[in-house]
Scaffold this motif. Structure first.
Motif, PDB file in Angstrom:
ATOM      1  N   GLN A  72     -61.717 -18.982 -27.757  1.00 28.82           N
ATOM      2  CA  GLN A  72     -61.343 -17.579 -27.901  1.00 28.82           C
ATOM      3  C   GLN A  72     -62.375 -16.614 -27.297  1.00 28.82           C
ATOM      4  N   LEU A  73     -63.385 -17.130 -26.651  1.00 29.03           N
ATOM      5  CA  LEU A  73     -64.454 -16.265 -26.128  1.00 29.03           C
ATOM      6  C   LEU A  73     -63.989 -15.510 -24.895  1.00 29.03           C
ATOM      7  N   PRO A  74     -64.203 -14.174 -24.843  1.00 32.43           N
ATOM      8  CA  PRO A  74     -63.864 -13.429 -23.632  1.00 32.43           C
ATOM      9  C   PRO A  74     -64.845 -13.722 -22.491  1.00 32.43           C
ATOM     10  N   ASP A  75     -66.089 -13.977 -22.830  1.00 31.48           N
ATOM     11  CA  ASP A  75     -67.104 -14.278 -21.808  1.00 31.48           C
ATOM     12  C   ASP A  75     -67.933 -15.467 -22.288  1.00 31.48           C
ATOM     13  N   PRO A  76     -67.668 -16.682 -21.783  1.00 29.20           N
ATOM     14  CA  PRO A  76     -68.401 -17.861 -22.261  1.00 29.20           C
ATOM     15  C   PRO A  76     -69.881 -17.854 -21.876  1.00 29.20           C
ATOM     16  N   ASN A  80     -74.878 -13.675 -26.834  1.00 30.85           N
ATOM     17  CA  ASN A  80     -74.774 -12.804 -28.008  1.00 30.85           C
ATOM     18  C   ASN A  80     -73.362 -12.809 -28.595  1.00 30.85           C
ATOM     19  N   ASP A  81     -72.352 -12.799 -27.739  1.00 28.81           N
ATOM     20  CA  ASP A  81     -70.972 -12.855 -28.231  1.00 28.81           C
ATOM     21  C   ASP A  81     -70.693 -14.188 -28.924  1.00 28.81           C
ATOM     22  N   ILE A  82     -71.238 -15.256 -28.390  1.00 26.36           N
ATOM     23  CA  ILE A  82     -71.007 -16.574 -29.000  1.00 26.36           C
ATOM     24  C   ILE A  82     -71.665 -16.644 -30.376  1.00 26.36           C
ATOM     25  N   ILE A  83     -72.889 -16.139 -30.497  1.00 26.84           N
ATOM     26  CA  ILE A  83     -73.578 -16.174 -31.786  1.00 26.84           C
ATOM     27  C   ILE A  83     -72.849 -15.325 -32.819  1.00 26.84           C
ATOM     28  N   GLU A  84     -72.337 -14.179 -32.415  1.00 30.41           N
ATOM     29  CA  GLU A  84     -71.604 -13.319 -33.356  1.00 30.41           C
ATOM     30  C   GLU A  84     -70.313 -13.986 -33.818  1.00 30.41           C
ATOM     31  N   ALA A  85     -69.620 -14.680 -32.902  1.00 30.45           N
ATOM     32  CA  ALA A  85     -68.398 -15.382 -33.284  1.00 30.45           C
ATOM     33  C   ALA A  85     -68.701 -16.553 -34.224  1.00 30.45           C
ATOM     34  N   TYR A 145     -80.446 -21.654 -31.736  1.00 27.30           N
ATOM     35  CA  TYR A 145     -81.601 -22.135 -30.962  1.00 27.30           C
ATOM     36  C   TYR A 145     -81.166 -22.690 -29.605  1.00 27.30           C
ATOM     37  N   MET A 146     -80.066 -23.417 -29.582  1.00 25.04           N
ATOM     38  CA  MET A 146     -79.598 -23.997 -28.323  1.00 25.04           C
ATOM     39  C   MET A 146     -79.033 -22.939 -27.372  1.00 25.04           C
ATOM     40  N   LEU A 147     -78.490 -21.865 -27.901  1.00 25.57           N
ATOM     41  CA  LEU A 147     -77.896 -20.823 -27.056  1.00 25.57           C
ATOM     42  C   LEU A 147     -78.941 -19.885 -26.453  1.00 25.57           C
ATOM     43  N   ASP A 148     -80.138 -19.875 -27.016  1.00 27.99           N
ATOM     44  CA  ASP A 148     -81.195 -18.996 -26.504  1.00 27.99           C
ATOM     45  C   ASP A 148     -81.939 -19.708 -25.379  1.00 27.99           C
TER      46      ASP A 148
END
Length: 296
Positions: A72-76, A80-85, A145-148
């Motif tokens: 459902q992510l608009p921008d993979p 920041n969007d991924i962490i908020e979701a 941690y992995m997304l940063d």
């Protein structure tokens, strides 16, 4: 993907693990083996993330996030969007909620999240050059941690902000030679701008100013030089009598200077002056006659 098999039914999976879950990317899902060349080494891509589970039940819990969050992510590419979701997801809180040890390897031969493993089973992965890993207490923390990847991007890009450039000069390659055996010689390109010499001529620096207490060499006196020479080599002293010939000297030794030709002729007609010895004692009346001495 190689020989890996995607598992769609948990009942059909073998009882032995581990199982590999790919979150995001082009082919998300649960696999019996790790997909080839997916999130390995020094990986700067945010997605996909590989989660390694010890049992099939936990693996399918993780796979629920593919439909709930990542699809459902608009921008993979926006971390920041991924962490908020993930923060709003209820599934994240139920993954590895039984106190399992969770380790994250951001830089390793096989990066990813390892849940339910003992540290001695993962210690060999730390031998990878510049291995970056961390232990976390919750699945949400380990995902953050992995997304940063800011620290990895700062390490890859130099502090100047410019990537180094090099000129590549390849040697001749034989026909049919495999690409893996080709060697390229990388040499630093010469600068196109040559530094010109400055037209200003540099003058030598002035001698240092003597300081107090320094000794300055003085030239010796001419008189001392003459005294140091033997008498035979000393120059003859110059006197008035020896510097002028006899006819050009007066009776007292002074040089006679002629002013003009006419003056010399007039001087020759004058009688010579008497010497001091020729003067006789005369009375005042003899020298200066008075009126009484004249005859009438």
């Amino acid at each position: 993907m190689g020989d890996t098999v995607r598992i769609t039914n948990p009942l059909a999976a073998s009882k032995g693990g581990p199982f590999f879950v790919v979150l995001g990317g082009d082919e998300p899902g649960v696999y019996d083996r790790r997909p080839t060349d997916v999130a390995c080494g020094f990986n700067l891509d945010i997605l996909p993330i590989v989660v390694v589970c010890t049992n099939i039940k936990e693996a399918f819990k993780v796979d629920l996030l593919n439909n709930e969050v990542f699809a459902q992510l608009p921008d993979p590419e926006d971390a920041n969007d991924i962490i908020e979701a993930l923060r709003l997801s209820q599934t994240v809180a139920g993954v590895f909620a039984n106190g399992e040890k969770i380790y994250a390897f951001k830089v390793a031969e096989e990066t990813g999240i390892y849940g339910g493993f003992k540290w001695k089973e993962l210690f060999h992965m730390t031998k990878f050059p510049k291995c970056t890993q961390q232990g976390c207490s919750s699945f949400f923390d380990v995902l953050c941690y992995m997304l940063d990847k800011k620290d990895l991007q700062a390490e890859r890009i130099p502090a100047s902000g410019r990537l180094p450039t090099a000129s590549v000069a390849s040697r001749p390659v034989a026909q049919g030679e495999p690409f893996s055996t080709r060697r390229e010689a990388v040499s630093r390109g010469s600068s196109p701008v040559k530094r010109e010499l400055s037209p200003v001529k540099r003058e030598p620096s002035p001698p240092p100013t003597p300081t107090r207490g320094s000794h300055l060499a003085r030239s010796p006196s001419p008189t001392k030089i003459l005294q140091m020479q033997p008498p035979s080599r000393r120059p003859e002293a110059i006197t008035r009598a020896s510097s002028m010939p006899g006819p050009y000297l007066s009776a007292h030794g002074f040089p006679v200077v002629s002013l003009s030709p006419g003056y010399n002729r007039a001087a020759q007609r004058q009688p010579p002056l008497p010497s001091y010895d020729s003067y006789a004692q005369e009375s005042a009346s003899t020298r200066h006659p008075t009126s009484t001495n004249h005859t009438l």
